[in-house]
Design a protein around this motif. Structure first.
Motif, PDB file in Angstrom:
ATOM      1  N   ILE A 284       0.842  -1.189   0.000  1.00 13.59           N
ATOM      2  CA  ILE A 284       0.000   0.000   0.000  1.00 13.59           C
ATOM      3  C   ILE A 284       0.878   1.239   0.000  1.00 13.59           C
ATOM      4  O   ILE A 284       1.906   1.288   0.670  1.00 13.59           O
ATOM      5  N   TYR A 285       0.430   2.245  -0.725  1.00 10.19           N
ATOM      6  CA  TYR A 285       1.159   3.500  -0.833  1.00 10.19           C
ATOM      7  C   TYR A 285       0.200   4.620  -0.438  1.00 10.19           C
ATOM      8  O   TYR A 285      -0.980   4.578  -0.790  1.00 10.19           O
ATOM      9  N   ASN A 286       0.699   5.599   0.296  1.00  6.68           N
ATOM     10  CA  ASN A 286      -0.147   6.709   0.685  1.00  6.68           C
ATOM     11  C   ASN A 286      -0.205   7.708  -0.466  1.00  6.68           C
ATOM     12  O   ASN A 286       0.767   8.386  -0.754  1.00  6.68           O
ATOM     13  N   TRP A 287      -1.358   7.781  -1.108  1.00  9.47           N
ATOM     14  CA  TRP A 287      -1.520   8.614  -2.303  1.00  9.47           C
ATOM     15  C   TRP A 287      -2.642   9.594  -2.057  1.00  9.47           C
ATOM     16  O   TRP A 287      -3.788   9.193  -1.871  1.00  9.47           O
ATOM     17  N   ARG A 288      -2.323  10.879  -2.002  1.00 11.55           N
ATOM     18  CA  ARG A 288      -3.322  11.927  -1.723  1.00 11.55           C
ATOM     19  C   ARG A 288      -4.137  11.583  -0.493  1.00 11.55           C
ATOM     20  O   ARG A 288      -5.363  11.725  -0.485  1.00 11.55           O
ATOM     21  N   GLY A 289      -3.469  11.022   0.513  1.00  8.89           N
ATOM     22  CA  GLY A 289      -4.173  10.664   1.747  1.00  8.89           C
ATOM     23  C   GLY A 289      -5.027   9.419   1.635  1.00  8.89           C
ATOM     24  O   GLY A 289      -5.757   9.071   2.560  1.00  8.89           O
ATOM     25  N   GLU A 290      -4.951   8.728   0.506  1.00  9.72           N
ATOM     26  CA  GLU A 290      -5.713   7.480   0.360  1.00  9.72           C
ATOM     27  C   GLU A 290      -4.754   6.308   0.318  1.00  9.72           C
ATOM     28  O   GLU A 290      -3.596   6.465  -0.011  1.00  9.72           O
ATOM     29  N   MET A 291      -5.295   5.124   0.614  1.00  6.53           N
ATOM     30  CA  MET A 291      -4.493   3.920   0.476  1.00  6.53           C
ATOM     31  C   MET A 291      -4.579   3.439  -0.951  1.00  6.53           C
ATOM     32  O   MET A 291      -5.658   3.131  -1.441  1.00  6.53           O
TER      33      MET A 291
ATOM     34  N   VAL B 166      -1.691   5.134 -12.158  1.00  7.07           N
ATOM     35  CA  VAL B 166      -2.876   4.956 -11.329  1.00  7.07           C
ATOM     36  C   VAL B 166      -4.116   4.804 -12.216  1.00  7.07           C
ATOM     37  O   VAL B 166      -4.469   5.716 -12.959  1.00  7.07           O
ATOM     38  N   LEU B 167      -4.719   3.625 -12.126  1.00  8.12           N
ATOM     39  CA  LEU B 167      -5.945   3.358 -12.888  1.00  8.12           C
ATOM     40  C   LEU B 167      -7.153   3.644 -12.008  1.00  8.12           C
ATOM     41  O   LEU B 167      -7.094   3.457 -10.794  1.00  8.12           O
ATOM     42  N   GLU B 168      -8.245   4.052 -12.642  1.00 10.05           N
ATOM     43  CA  GLU B 168      -9.448   4.312 -11.870  1.00 10.05           C
ATOM     44  C   GLU B 168     -10.650   3.697 -12.564  1.00 10.05           C
ATOM     45  O   GLU B 168     -10.774   3.746 -13.771  1.00 10.05           O
ATOM     46  N   ASN B 169     -11.512   3.076 -11.782  1.00  9.12           N
ATOM     47  CA  ASN B 169     -12.774   2.582 -12.292  1.00  9.12           C
ATOM     48  C   ASN B 169     -13.809   2.689 -11.181  1.00  9.12           C
ATOM     49  O   ASN B 169     -13.637   2.083 -10.122  1.00  9.12           O
ATOM     50  N   ASN B 170     -14.860   3.478 -11.415  1.00 14.97           N
ATOM     51  CA  ASN B 170     -15.925   3.644 -10.414  1.00 14.97           C
ATOM     52  C   ASN B 170     -15.396   3.949  -9.024  1.00 14.97           C
ATOM     53  O   ASN B 170     -15.795   3.328  -8.050  1.00 14.97           O
ATOM     54  N   GLY B 171     -14.453   4.873  -8.939  1.00 12.98           N
ATOM     55  CA  GLY B 171     -13.948   5.261  -7.626  1.00 12.98           C
ATOM     56  C   GLY B 171     -13.003   4.255  -6.994  1.00 12.98           C
ATOM     57  O   GLY B 171     -12.594   4.414  -5.858  1.00 12.98           O
ATOM     58  N   LYS B 172     -12.667   3.202  -7.722  1.00 14.20           N
ATOM     59  CA  LYS B 172     -11.645   2.268  -7.226  1.00 14.20           C
ATOM     60  C   LYS B 172     -10.348   2.564  -7.941  1.00 14.20           C
ATOM     61  O   LYS B 172     -10.330   2.737  -9.151  1.00 14.20           O
ATOM     62  N   TYR B 173      -9.275   2.584  -7.182  1.00 16.56           N
ATOM     63  CA  TYR B 173      -7.975   2.911  -7.762  1.00 16.56           C
ATOM     64  C   TYR B 173      -7.021   1.743  -7.612  1.00 16.56           C
ATOM     65  O   TYR B 173      -7.118   0.975  -6.656  1.00 16.56           O
TER      66      TYR B 173
END
Length: 157
Positions: A49-56, A85-92
């Motif tokens: 896990i990486y801390n990205w913009r305060g998200e996991m 960073v891929l995104e689909n329906n709010g999942k990264y």
């Protein structure tokens, strides 16, 4: 009719090139190994896990996932790797790659369907198809949706 799409191209393994459609890519960032928090009992291609913009953000070694030797093995602690960073329906999901090449416009109608004989068995499920460029190299078109929805993550969402 011309149908061109924008893709991000990057290296896979030593010789191969792959692209992912830009429409699924949220960001590209540099990550170094000490910044990744390892998680036990994960498939080996999941680095943690990486801390990205305060998200996991889960980070995956894309090469290991597709059947290449893991990038993370060759990387020393100081080396920076690129994460897509891929995104689909709010999942990264973050895909670690060796090196980004460029943003390319490709003719989507020139994409050829994936054929199992041509590719490693591990890469086939994640291929949308492939392109042949002017120098007759094969460029894998990876399917961002299939990667995000791979059964391997289902355990954790």
């Amino acid at each position: 009719m011309e149908t061109k799409d924008k893709f991000l191209s990057f290296n896979l393994g030593v010789r191969d090139t792959a692209v992912i459609s830009l429409q699924y890519i949220t960001e590209v960032l540099q990550v170094s190994l000490p910044e990744i928090c390892g998680v036990p009992q994960m498939p080996s291609c999941v680095l943690g896990i990486y801390n990205w913009r305060g998200e996991m953000l889960w980070l995956v070694d894309l090469e290991a996932m597709l059947g290449y030797p893991p990038i993370s093995q060759g990387a020393n602690l100081l080396s920076k790797m690129m994460a897509i960073v891929l995104e689909n329906n709010g999942k990264y999901l973050g895909l670690l790659v060796r090196q980004l090449i460029d943003i390319e416009w490709l003719e989507t109608h020139q994409m050829k369907p994936p054929s199992a004989e041509l590719f490693y068995p591990k890469i086939s499920p994640f291929l949308e198809g492939y392109f042949i460029n002017e120098s007759e190299d094969v460029i894998f078109n990876l399917d961002a949706m299939t990667i995000i929805q791979a059964p391997i993550w289902k355990i954790h969402h």
